[in-house]
Each structure stands twice: as C-alpha cells, then as structure tokens.
Design an enzyme around this catalytic site. Structure first.
Site, short mmCIF file in Angstrom:
data_model
loop_
_atom_site.label_atom_id
_atom_site.label_comp_id
_atom_site.label_asym_id
_atom_site.label_seq_id
_atom_site.Cartn_x
_atom_site.Cartn_y
_atom_site.Cartn_z
N HIS A 116 0.86 -1.20 0.00
CA HIS A 116 0.00 0.00 0.00
C HIS A 116 0.89 1.24 0.00
O HIS A 116 1.48 1.59 1.02
CB HIS A 116 -0.90 0.01 1.24
CG HIS A 116 -1.82 1.19 1.33
ND1 HIS A 116 -3.09 1.08 1.83
CD2 HIS A 116 -1.69 2.49 0.98
CE1 HIS A 116 -3.68 2.27 1.79
NE2 HIS A 116 -2.83 3.15 1.28
N HIS A 140 1.33 5.38 -1.86
CA HIS A 140 0.84 6.44 -2.77
C HIS A 140 2.05 7.01 -3.52
O HIS A 140 2.88 7.68 -2.91
CB HIS A 140 0.15 7.54 -1.97
CG HIS A 140 -1.05 7.05 -1.23
ND1 HIS A 140 -2.33 7.10 -1.74
CD2 HIS A 140 -1.16 6.45 -0.01
CE1 HIS A 140 -3.18 6.56 -0.87
NE2 HIS A 140 -2.49 6.15 0.18
N ARG A 168 1.59 8.90 -6.33
CA ARG A 168 1.10 10.16 -6.91
C ARG A 168 1.38 10.26 -8.41
O ARG A 168 1.54 9.28 -9.08
CB ARG A 168 1.66 11.38 -6.16
CG ARG A 168 1.47 11.33 -4.66
CD ARG A 168 0.07 11.73 -4.24
NE ARG A 168 0.03 12.02 -2.82
CZ ARG A 168 -0.85 11.49 -1.98
NH1 ARG A 168 -1.79 10.66 -2.40
NH2 ARG A 168 -0.81 11.81 -0.70
N LYS A 188 -10.08 -0.79 -4.94
CA LYS A 188 -9.95 -0.08 -3.67
C LYS A 188 -11.26 0.55 -3.25
O LYS A 188 -11.88 1.29 -4.02
CB LYS A 188 -8.88 1.02 -3.84
CG LYS A 188 -8.75 1.95 -2.66
CD LYS A 188 -8.00 1.32 -1.51
CE LYS A 188 -8.03 2.21 -0.29
NZ LYS A 188 -6.78 2.33 0.39
N HIS A 205 -10.21 0.65 2.78
CA HIS A 205 -9.94 1.69 3.78
C HIS A 205 -11.07 1.54 4.79
O HIS A 205 -12.18 2.03 4.57
CB HIS A 205 -9.92 3.08 3.15
CG HIS A 205 -9.60 4.16 4.13
ND1 HIS A 205 -8.51 4.99 4.00
CD2 HIS A 205 -10.20 4.53 5.29
CE1 HIS A 205 -8.47 5.82 5.03
NE2 HIS A 205 -9.48 5.57 5.82
N HIS A 238 -3.93 -0.55 6.35
CA HIS A 238 -3.48 0.34 7.43
C HIS A 238 -4.34 0.25 8.68
O HIS A 238 -4.87 1.25 9.16
CB HIS A 238 -3.36 1.79 6.95
CG HIS A 238 -4.52 2.30 6.13
ND1 HIS A 238 -5.82 2.20 6.53
CD2 HIS A 238 -4.54 2.94 4.93
CE1 HIS A 238 -6.60 2.74 5.61
NE2 HIS A 238 -5.85 3.19 4.62
N ASP A 249 1.55 2.76 3.41
CA ASP A 249 0.67 3.92 3.22
C ASP A 249 1.49 5.20 3.10
O ASP A 249 1.02 6.28 3.45
CB ASP A 249 -0.36 4.03 4.36
CG ASP A 249 -1.53 4.90 3.96
OD1 ASP A 249 -1.67 5.24 2.77
OD2 ASP A 249 -2.31 5.27 4.86
N HIS A 264 2.93 14.60 0.84
CA HIS A 264 2.19 15.87 0.76
C HIS A 264 3.21 17.00 0.83
O HIS A 264 3.96 17.07 1.80
CB HIS A 264 1.21 16.01 1.93
CG HIS A 264 0.03 15.10 1.83
ND1 HIS A 264 -1.10 15.42 1.08
CD2 HIS A 264 -0.22 13.88 2.34
CE1 HIS A 264 -1.98 14.43 1.16
NE2 HIS A 264 -1.46 13.48 1.92
N ALA A 284 -3.27 18.17 5.78
CA ALA A 284 -3.40 17.07 4.83
C ALA A 284 -3.06 15.76 5.53
O ALA A 284 -2.08 15.68 6.27
CB ALA A 284 -2.46 17.30 3.65
C1 NCD Z 1 -3.60 9.01 2.05
C2 NCD Z 1 -3.15 10.00 0.98
O1 NCD Z 1 -2.55 11.02 1.32
O2 NCD Z 1 -3.38 9.76 -0.21
N1 NCD Z 1 -3.60 9.65 3.34
C3 NCD Z 1 -3.47 9.05 4.54
O3 NCD Z 1 -3.65 9.72 5.56
N2 NCD Z 1 -3.16 7.79 4.65
C4 NCD Z 1 -4.92 8.44 1.72
C5 NCD Z 1 -5.27 7.26 2.57
O4 NCD Z 1 -4.73 6.18 2.38
O5 NCD Z 1 -6.09 7.42 3.49
ZN ZN Z 2 -3.33 5.10 1.67
#
Ligand code: NCD
Ligand code: ZN
Length: 371
Positions: free
Chosen positions: A14, A16, A18, A108, A146, A189, A262, A266, A276
């Site tokens: 898992h 991100h 981007r 997802k 999630h 998560h 996860d 940001h 965020a």
């Molecule tokens: C994730 C994100 O920033 O894309 N943020 C987070 O707090 N984990 C999205 C997510 O998995 O909830």
């Molecule tokens: Zn995530």
C-alpha cells in the site's frame, strides 16, 4: 553491537506514488530501500476509475497511469499492482474488462470523503447492490479496504469507546465477510485492536497491512505539540491498540499481516484551516519497521525475529497477492542513518521521522539499508 542481516527484497502492499513531478522522487525513494514490488493507490487526480484508453477530466485509466509510472522509473519494480478505484461508475463489466485487458488484481474501497482524494467513493451498500463484490469474488480480485465508517457524528468519529475504524470492524466488515466468505480482502493500514482481532481470527482470504507509524506511535505523539507530520488517516490510536498491532506482527508463523506503508507524500501538510492526511515514509520504511519490531520486544540477533520480519516484509504480502518472492536481496545494518527532506519541483517532502518535535530518542533512525 553492530550487526546486519539480509532478506529478500520486500513488497509494499500500500503506497501512494502520486503523479507528475513527485513520481521521480517517490519511486526512487521507494526503490532505494530494497523494495521489489508495490501496490500503488488509485486516489490520483482524477481518480483511476476506468481501464484503458485516454483519460478524461473526471477519470484516469489504469493503462495511462501505468504508462506514467513506467516513464518515471517504475519499470525497476519487479511487480506493480494497480487497483481500480471503486466508484458509482464501477460495473461488473468494467471489472471483467480489467481482468481481460490489464490483469486487474485489486479494487480499492474508499469511504466517501473519508480521506485524501476519497470524494468519489460510494457507500459499501452501493457495491453490494450493484453486484461488484460478487463479481470480484468470482474473478478473484482482491478488495483493498480503507476500513473506516463514514458519515459518523463528530462524537463517534473519534471518542473513548468508539471511532470510525472500530465502528467499521465491529459493524460493517463482519457483515461483508458473512455475505462473501470467499472474497479476498485486505484490511489496509489497520490501527485498532478490533481490526487486529477480526483479521487474526478470519480465514486466510482476509489479511491486513500495518504502517510503520501506527506500530511506532500513539495519538499522544500526534497531539503533544501537534506533530502534524504524524497526521494520517486512520488516525493514530491508543496504547492498547498499538499493543495489539505489535502483537499481531510478532505472532510466530502469522500469515495475516504484512507491510503496507501507506507512504503518502504531501508537499503542503498544513493549510490555514486544516492538515493534509498522510505520512511520507518511502525513504525509510524498512528502518522504521525494524524499529517497530524492536519496540515490540524483538531482538534482531535472534533467528526467530529475522523469520518474523521476513514474513512481514517479504513473504506474506507476496503470497496473498500471488507474487513470486523476490530473488534479489537487501541488507539492514544496525547503525544510525541520516535523513533529509526531499526537494521536488512541486515542493518539499518531509519524510518521517524528520519533522517530529520529540525531545526523546524514540524517533531517531537506528537502522540503515543497503541494496
Ligand atoms: C492518504 C493519501 O494522502 O493519499 N492519506 C493518509 O492519511 N493515509 C490516503 C489514505 O490512504 O487514506
Ligand atoms: Zn493510503
């Protein structure tokens, strides 16, 4: 004493990555830690809700996102799993197209408006009614969850005896498992004792990922001095929950739990009226996980710890998703490593544990990785 150990390269189930400018950094950081394979989340802008062909203003296709990742270095991963973002437009026919055209392996579920870029998710009931989970079960597609209830009152969202995740694992997931006992589910998560209990006692088709931050910290670490780099969703929880997560990963021969960082970059963590959600851990995830195993009472000088750590990092996730374990290796050494913020064309990324304002030593990196 300085000691080292070597493991098969690991799988992040898992993450991100981007889009655009951030990709060069997120992918390079991920690879630098000996990460062989990733499952990269679809909460892009726009979200990844279709399979192939050109993207539009409201929907990106899996094939276009795949190409974008490849153009930024993702070809160095041994496996790249790209889940489809479930939304009102998802149909059984679309899922069949996914399996046929891009070997779709996962979808997802985001609780509507429940986290970063989760505005497009529909309630669980919608997918039940539309036959989405039934089709996923038939096609062997994994449901990545999630697991937080949406639309709760503020009082229920995070309180002493109830919170959005606890509510989901007590009231929604048992119902879903009863209805689709053969559906493959990854509870992503997880942060609560309730989620740990449910997954530990479930059959082999229900598993969970756990992040480094939820193993290392509690809500007190976030709230004292408002350490906003620890602000992620689901929120950090209590000592009892963290103890359950730690117990889950150090249970001998466990196959239900595996790494899923996860890691969520940001460049603007705080705004005038909010924060965020997401912690960036890509450059140091194995280091943080090793620290978490130590915090859970394990010593890496013992073979049993190495086995537990290998299962969690390199084996269980691959087995669950049907990936071959990597034949390449990475080495971890018990020696402090330095970490600096990442400059990107979109702004600065502050990876955990930099940016935290603790006075103790619990956040200092005590491990280094070489590949
Ligand atoms: C994730 C994100 O920033 O894309 N943020 C987070 O707090 N984990 C999205 C997510 O998995 O909830
Ligand atoms: Zn995530």
């Amino acid at each position: 004493m300085t000691y080292s150990f070597t493991l098969p390269r690991w799988f992040d189930a898992h993450v991100h990555l981007r889009q655009g400018n951030l990709l060069t950094t997120t992918i390079a950081d991920q690879l630098s830690t000996g990460c062989a394979s990733v499952l990269a989340m679809p909460n892009t802008k726009p979200p990844i809700t279709r399979i192939s062909g050109p993207s539009s203003e409201t929907s990106m296709t899996l094939s276009e996102y795949h190409d974008e990742l490849m153009n930024h270095g993702a070809d160095a991963f041994e496996n790249l799993i790209l889940p489809l973002y479930l939304c009102h437009q998802t149909t059984p026919i679309l899922l069949e197209q996914g399996v046929r055209e891009v070997e779709l392996k996962a979808c997802k579920y985001y609780p509507p408006k429940g986290t970063t870029n989760a505005d497009h998710g529909a309630p669980i009931e919608h997918y039940i009614k539309q036959g989405i989970f039934e089709t996923m079960k038939e096609l062997g597609i994994v449901l990545c969850l999630h697991g937080e209830s949406h639309s709760l009152s503020h009082e229920q969202y995070f309180d002493q005896h109830i919170n959005a995740e606890k509510d989901f694992y007590l009231n929604t997931l048992p119902r879903l498992i009863d209805k689709y006992p053969a559906l493959k589910i990854v509870c992503e998560h997880i942060t609560t004792k309730e989620a740990c209990d449910l997954v530990s006692s479930a059959d082999a088709n229900v598993a969970a990922t756990i992040t480094p931050q939820h193993l290392l910290f509690t809500v007190g670490h976030l709230l004292r001095g408002f350490n906003y780099h620890l602000y992620c969703l689901p929120l950090l929880k209590f000592e009892e929950d963290r103890a359950a997560l730690r117990q889950a990963i150090i249970t001998p021969n466990q196959t239900h739990f595996f790494a899923g960082t996860d890691s969520a970059p940001h460049t603007h963590k705080t705004t005038d009226c909010g924060c965020a959600a997401g912690c960036y851990t890509a450059p140091v995830a194995p280091n943080l996980y090793a620290m978490a195993f130590e915090a859970a009472g394990c010593e890496f000088s013992s073979d049993s710890t190495l086995q537990l750590f290998k299962n969690f990092m390199s084996t269980n996730g691959c087995q669950f998703y049907g990936l071959a374990e990597s034949t390449k290796t990475f080495t971890m050494t018990k020696t402090a490593s330095e970490l600096t913020p990442r400059e990107t064309n979109d702004g600065t990324l502050v990876p955990l544990p930099t940016g935290l304002n603790f006075t103790g030593t619990e956040h200092l990196l005590s491990w280094s990785v070489t590949i």
